[in-house]
Design a protein around this motif. Structure first.
Motif, short mmCIF file in Angstrom:
data_model
loop_
_atom_site.label_atom_id
_atom_site.label_comp_id
_atom_site.label_asym_id
_atom_site.label_seq_id
_atom_site.Cartn_x
_atom_site.Cartn_y
_atom_site.Cartn_z
N ASN A 50 3.37 -8.14 3.92
CA ASN A 50 3.15 -6.70 3.68
C ASN A 50 3.59 -6.29 2.30
OD1 ASN A 50 2.03 -6.25 6.21
ND2 ASN A 50 4.00 -5.75 7.16
N ASP A 51 4.71 -6.86 1.82
CA ASP A 51 5.19 -6.55 0.47
C ASP A 51 4.17 -6.98 -0.58
OD1 ASP A 51 7.50 -5.48 1.49
OD2 ASP A 51 8.73 -7.25 1.08
N LEU A 52 3.61 -8.19 -0.41
CA LEU A 52 2.62 -8.69 -1.36
C LEU A 52 1.36 -7.83 -1.32
CD1 LEU A 52 1.78 -10.79 -3.44
CD2 LEU A 52 0.99 -12.25 -1.56
N GLN A 53 0.94 -7.46 -0.12
CA GLN A 53 -0.23 -6.60 0.00
C GLN A 53 0.00 -5.25 -0.68
OE1 GLN A 53 -2.91 -6.28 3.60
NE2 GLN A 53 -1.77 -4.36 3.85
N ASP A 54 1.18 -4.71 -0.52
CA ASP A 54 1.50 -3.44 -1.18
C ASP A 54 1.44 -3.59 -2.70
OD1 ASP A 54 1.86 -2.20 1.24
OD2 ASP A 54 4.06 -2.36 1.24
N LYS A 61 -4.86 0.17 -7.60
CA LYS A 61 -4.91 1.62 -7.77
C LYS A 61 -4.61 2.02 -9.21
CE LYS A 61 -2.88 5.95 -6.07
NZ LYS A 61 -1.89 6.54 -5.12
N ASP A 62 -3.68 1.31 -9.86
CA ASP A 62 -3.27 1.66 -11.21
C ASP A 62 -4.26 1.20 -12.28
OD1 ASP A 62 -0.99 2.84 -10.25
OD2 ASP A 62 0.35 1.16 -10.73
N THR A 104 -20.38 2.93 -16.95
CA THR A 104 -20.00 3.58 -15.70
C THR A 104 -18.53 3.30 -15.43
OG1 THR A 104 -22.24 3.21 -14.83
CG2 THR A 104 -20.53 3.85 -13.26
N THR A 105 -17.75 4.36 -15.26
CA THR A 105 -16.33 4.19 -14.98
C THR A 105 -16.09 4.10 -13.47
OG1 THR A 105 -15.89 6.57 -14.91
CG2 THR A 105 -15.76 5.49 -17.07
N ALA A 106 -14.89 3.67 -13.11
CA ALA A 106 -14.58 3.47 -11.69
C ALA A 106 -14.53 4.79 -10.93
CB ALA A 106 -13.25 2.73 -11.55
N ASN A 107 -14.16 5.87 -11.60
CA ASN A 107 -13.97 7.15 -10.92
C ASN A 107 -15.14 8.11 -11.08
OD1 ASN A 107 -11.42 6.38 -10.06
ND2 ASN A 107 -10.40 7.19 -11.89
#
Length: 356
Positions: A50-54, A61-62, A104-107
């Motif tokens: 779970n720590d690695l997935q986080d 996300k960043d 094209t950007t990600a957002n």
């Protein structure tokens, strides 16, 4: 979108790929409380996962909003937002001969227009600039290539086969690789030193994207995937290469500031050359000097057109590619011994290398 038109360099053929696998089973010795030990191990494993997935989720996300898709005419690649002024760094083979692009950007699914600032095929890097900077555009953070370690977990982000904002994972398999691109199918023919080898999947369209560590820093720009001769033109799974971040920032900073590369850090002899074969026409036997740049390193050392270079330092030179790879290990200003033949006689000369 026609995925077959996506850009990627699928070069560096491997003479042989030997894969081996071994199952290693281990068990601990007997203890006074085996049931308790098992319970502890069972509980720790999901927590670590779970720590690695986080960590993965946070990095994605960043960083993913800083990775863009670049459409150059009918070809597709990726790029990384370099600063808040709209500069984007990518591969020279992604931009090709084009001057304008759709990004094209990600957002934001709306296409932005961009213009070429400068392409530097010798290092397979280029910078383009958005004509209008959209709100929320986020620049990526670049890491220090000297701190990259074999075994480090990395994520590759880009648009493989036109699938924008895709992420694959792997590790750093090796560092310090010198790799030569082909010059066909849009390749630049560049020989690039100190590349990062990774097991993260690198596919057509990933070129120019981001290879990212778990601190959220770009450590390289994915550029090449190896090919397996047994698969024809197919790629060798798990063998990809990225231009190190330190070289990316060095080149990009010069392009943004000066509009071109003023300090390449790449050693050169100052010649135009071609590969020659032996008397039996069976094997490459050296590099023939076709033209010598006036005032260049070879010119100052007395090397002339018609000379055939066979060694650079302790390295045998049989092809133009082998000469490029030998020079990639040197720096401008280094003194090396060049062995060559002239009119059938072998000669040696010390050459102070220039800059490409």
């Amino acid at each position: 979108m026609d995925a077959s038109r996506t850009r990627a360099r699928l070069y560096l053929p491997l003479a042989a790929l030997v894969c081996s696998a071994a199952l290693i089973a281990g068990c601990s010795g007997s203890g006074s409380s085996p049931a308790k030990d098992d319970t502890t191990t069972q509980a720790a494993a999901p927590a670590a996962a779970n720590d690695l997935q986080d960590d993965y989720l946070k990095v994605i996300k960043d960083v993913l909003p800083s990775v863009v898709q670049i459409q150059a005419s009918s070809d597709l690649g990726s790029g990384v937002v370099y600063d808040d002024k709209g500069h984007i760094v990518t591969n020279a083979h992604v931009v090709g001969d084009e001057k304008t692009f759709k990004v094209t950007t990600a957002n934001n699914e709306d296409e932005q227009t961009a213009t070429l600032v400068y392409a530097y095929p010798q290092q397979d890097l280029a910078v383009i600039k958005l004509d209008k900077v959209p709100d929320g555009l986020k620049a990526a953070a670049f890491g220090d290539s000297s701190k990259v370690q074999v075994g480090q977990i990395v994520l590759a982000m880009g648009s493989p086969l036109g699938l924008s904002s895709s992420v694959t994972q792997g590790i750093v398999s090796a560092t310090g690789r010198t790799v030569s691109e082909g010059s066909g199918d849009g390749g630049t023919g560049a020989t690039i030193a100190n590349m990062v080898q990774t097991s993260a999947a690198i596919n057509p369209g990933n070129s120019g994207g981001a290879l990212v560590d778990l601190d959220g820093r770009v450590i390289g720009i994915p550029t090449l995937a190896a090919t397996d001769p047994t698969l024809g033109a197919g790629t060798a799974p798990g063998i990809g290469f990225a231009i190190p971040a330190s070289m990316v920032t060095k080149v990009a900073d010069q392009i943004i500031e000066d509009g071109r590369v003023t300090d390449s850090g790449r050693a050169a002899l100052g010649i135009t050359a071609r590969t020659v074969v032996d008397d039996d026409y069976q094997a490459a036997a050296g590099v023939a000097v076709v033209e010598v740049k006036s005032g260049g390193a070879a010119d100052k050392a007395g090397i002339e057109p018609g000379d055939i270079i066979t060694e650079l330092g302790d390295t045998d030179i049989t092809t133009v590619t082998s000469l490029s790879e030998a020079l990639a290990a040197e720096k401008p200003g280094d003194k090396v011994t060049v062995t060559y033949t002239r009119d059938g006689s072998e000669k040696t000369v010390d050459v102070t290398l220039g800059e490409q």
